[in-house]
Motif scaffolding. Structure first.
Motif: not given
Length: 247
Positions: A19-25, A114-123
């Motif tokens: 599953i992970l190998s087919h995921c896009r983050v 995307y399968d998942y989004i990571v928000d690591a921005v500052d503003t």
């Protein structure tokens, strides 16, 4: 046969790795939190990663950002990240975006891809925009709250934004997202109160300039932002595979 994911397979199983190998983050912000998250995702078996950041590595990044070294100073963070991530897994599919996520660039992204989004921005403005557009696309998102001016790496928790406390950034986000009708947002946040900057913190320029820098630039260390990034990566991998802790 042993491979680089053999130990992960022992915990998650072969189906989860598939599953992970087919995921896009998508990882927005490749700094102290996002850089560590991106690397842990690739080491964890994620097959495709989008890296979004328009910053270049500078000397003051080296104390906490995993892609920042004396060799990479001056490089775009996404370029430095790509080089290292491909050394970790030559098969990972990486797409770089040398832009900041703002209103003028938001249309460049189709969150349904995307399968998942990571928000690591500052503003705050970018965080709000990410949360809004992720909800419109019905794409899972996890958002990092404040990691600056902190020393207790054990104080992080995972919670819905509306269940957080202490964190000033989370308080602002709750207020603004409530106005926008967004009723939930998975977050990693710290209950540690922000520290006061050291009395001998580096000064530069006029006193007015110094006070502006003190307000705008938090202190940070080698271990706190990275822990937040690792927690984020763990939540993404567990959510995508459905594997949970045995507790």
């Amino acid at each position: 046969m042993e491979n680089q994911f053999s130990r992960t397979k022992m915990l998650l199983g072969s189906e989860a790795l598939k599953i992970l190998s087919h995921c896009r983050v998508a990882v927005f912000g490749i700094g102290g939190v996002g850089g560590q998250a991106a690397e842990a995702l690739v080491r964890g078996g994620i097959g495709a990663v989008d890296l979004i950041d328009d910053d270049k590595v500078c000397l003051s990044n080296i104390n906490r950002q995993i892609f920042a070294t004396h060799r990479t100073v001056g490089q775009y963070k996404v370029d430095a990240a790509e080089e290292r991530l491909l050394e970790i897994n030559p098969d990972v599919r990486i797409k770089k975006h040398k832009i900041f996520y703002i209103g003028e660039t938001a249309d460049s992204f189709d969150f349904t891809q995307y399968d998942y989004i990571v928000d690591a921005v500052d503003t705050v403005s970018a965080k709000l925009l990410l949360a809004e557009n992720a909800q419109k696309a019905d794409t899972p998102i996890i958002s990092s709250m404040g990691a600056g001016n902190k020393l207790d790496a054990a104080a992080f928790e995972v919670a819905d934004l509306y269940d957080t406390s202490v964190c000033p950034l989370a308080r602002v986000m709750r207020h603004e997202l409530k106005k926008r009708g967004i009723k939930k947002l998975k977050t990693v946040y710290s209950k540690e109160p922000a520290m006061t900057l050291a009395a001998d913190a580096e000064r530069c320029g006029s006193s007015a300039e110094t006070e502006h820098i003190k307000r705008q630039t938090p202190g940070s260390c080698s271990f706190v932002p990275g822990v937040a990034g690792l927690i984020i990566a763990g939540e993404v991998i567990k959510d995508l595979t459905g594997v949970k802790n045995n507790c």
